[in-house]
Design an enzyme around this catalytic site. Structure first.
Site, PDB file in Angstrom:
ATOM      1  N   HIS A 195      39.835  40.227  36.875  1.00 10.38           N
ATOM      2  CA  HIS A 195      40.084  40.327  35.444  1.00 10.38           C
ATOM      3  C   HIS A 195      39.736  39.051  34.683  1.00 10.38           C
ATOM      4  O   HIS A 195      39.395  39.104  33.499  1.00 10.38           O
ATOM      5  CB  HIS A 195      41.565  40.667  35.242  1.00 10.38           C
ATOM      6  CG  HIS A 195      41.950  40.928  33.831  1.00 10.38           C
ATOM      7  ND1 HIS A 195      41.460  41.994  33.099  1.00 10.38           N
ATOM      8  CD2 HIS A 195      42.805  40.256  32.988  1.00 10.38           C
ATOM      9  CE1 HIS A 195      41.994  41.975  31.881  1.00 10.38           C
ATOM     10  NE2 HIS A 195      42.801  40.940  31.798  1.00 10.38           N
TER      11      HIS A 195
ATOM     12  N   SER B  56      40.705  42.140  27.677  1.00 20.44           N
ATOM     13  CA  SER B  56      42.108  42.354  28.013  1.00 20.44           C
ATOM     14  C   SER B  56      42.867  42.894  26.796  1.00 20.44           C
ATOM     15  O   SER B  56      42.501  43.907  26.230  1.00 20.44           O
ATOM     16  CB  SER B  56      42.717  41.055  28.554  1.00 20.44           C
ATOM     17  OG  SER B  56      43.945  41.313  29.177  1.00 20.44           O
TER      18      SER B  56
ATOM     19  N   ASP C 154      37.193  44.777  30.251  1.00 18.57           N
ATOM     20  CA  ASP C 154      38.437  44.963  30.994  1.00 18.57           C
ATOM     21  C   ASP C 154      39.635  45.101  30.046  1.00 18.57           C
ATOM     22  O   ASP C 154      40.628  44.375  30.167  1.00 18.57           O
ATOM     23  CB  ASP C 154      38.655  43.803  31.968  1.00 18.57           C
ATOM     24  CG  ASP C 154      39.009  44.284  33.371  1.00 18.57           C
ATOM     25  OD1 ASP C 154      38.849  45.488  33.644  1.00 18.57           O
ATOM     26  OD2 ASP C 154      39.423  43.455  34.201  1.00 18.57           O
TER      27      ASP C 154
END
Length: 316
Positions: A242, A136, A165
């Site tokens: 996610h 992230s 991600d």
């Protein structure tokens, strides 16, 4: 590269990884000498270092040379929630990631002078094979450090970078400062550093009208891969979200929120196995010259892949 390996990267390997916590209190547990102030870890963070693979890499961690792996997580979550797959560099909730970039560069520099003093006598870190990864916002941070952006970089050479991600804001034109994406294809000049970008198929979908997507279109894994130069690999796991690489049991309010903020898959274990296996295969290919597992995954003939791969791209 050779293709001689018989291991399965998606199952547990024969070696048990050791998780070493290094923080300010570690000065009392220094194995090899009494640490001076120069050996004390940077005060802005605690870090945890893994020696060896997690999901079946078969890496030897009980003695001898061991390549360290320092991932940087999405920085709103506590490290305890990701013990099954990821380790953390630090936790900071600011929307601006400049402090995270600075801290990451500092801890990487500290490795070459301080880490060895906190390891058991039989373990020597092989810093010539150093991989940096992040999830992230941590993925954005990792790319910023590897690209030597914003005046912060490490003297230690990074051998490979992995973005799980990665996210650079809430949407195109809404990047969190400082922006890393440039929206110019192949603009990331990483000097031929191997890159792995992993995306979640559900990450760019909103869980409900109240919560925006956790990995929005325009600032997610696709843009990061498009801006990478080769060699670069891109895998997207279908029907997983996610935060599906976290532990199943994430206690507390913040931990429980990981189940309701993002659109999730049915269970987390397959995604953890997938990411662990892909990372092990990638690192074995580029750091150990053994691409057997990565080639089988690329060719679609690996029988152990625990998820359906929705998208796959590679830049040579």
């Amino acid at each position: 590269m050779s293709s001689s390996s018989s291991r399965n990267a998606f199952v547990d390997g024969k070696y048990k990884p050791d998780l070493l916590t290094v923080d300010l209190a570690s000065r009392c547990r220094c194995y090899k000498t009494t640490p001076s102030s120069s050996l004390t870890p940077p005060s802005l963070l605690s870090s945890q270092v893994a020696f060896g693979g997690n999901a079946g890499g078969g890496r030897r961690i009980s003695g001898g040379d061991a390549p360290p792996w320092l991932p940087s997580l999405q920085l709103i979550l506590l490290p305890a929630y990701v013990a099954c797959l990821f380790l953390w560099l630090h936790c900071h909730r600011s929307a601006d990631t400049m402090d995270e970039i600075k801290s990451t560069a500092e801890i990487i520099d500290w490795l070459s002078v301080g880490l060895n003093h906190f390891l058991p006598p039989q373990v020597t870190p092989n810093l010539s094979k150093f991989a940096l990864t992040g999830h992230s916002r941590g993925g954005k941070t990792a790319f910023a450090v590897a690209l030597k952006k914003f005046g912060y970089s490490s003297e230690l050479k990074i051998s490979a970078i992995i973005g799980v991600d990665p996210v650079d804001g809430t949407g195109k034109g809404k990047q969190t400062p400082p922006p890393v994406l440039t929206y110019e294809p192949n603009s990331f000049n990483l000097e031929k550093m191997p890159v792995l970008v992993i995306g979640s198929g559900l990450g760019e979908l909103a869980r409900n009208p109240l919560f925006p997507p956790c990995a929005p279109t325009g600032v997610n894994h696709r843009e990061f891969f498009q801006e990478c130069q080769g060699p670069a690999w891109h895998f997207v796991a279908k029907d997983y979200g996610h935060l599906d690489m976290l532990d199943d049991d994430t206690k507390g309010l913040r931990g429980k929120s990981s189940y309701c903020l993002c659109k999730n898959g049915e269970e987390r274990k397959p995604m953890r196995r997938f990411i662990g296996g892909i990372v092990v295969s990638f690192l074995m290919a580029y750091l150990e010259d053994d691409d057997c597992e990565l080639v089988k995954i690329k060719d679609g003939c690996h029988e152990g892949v625990p998820v359906e791969i929705q998208e796959f791209e590679v830049k040579k």
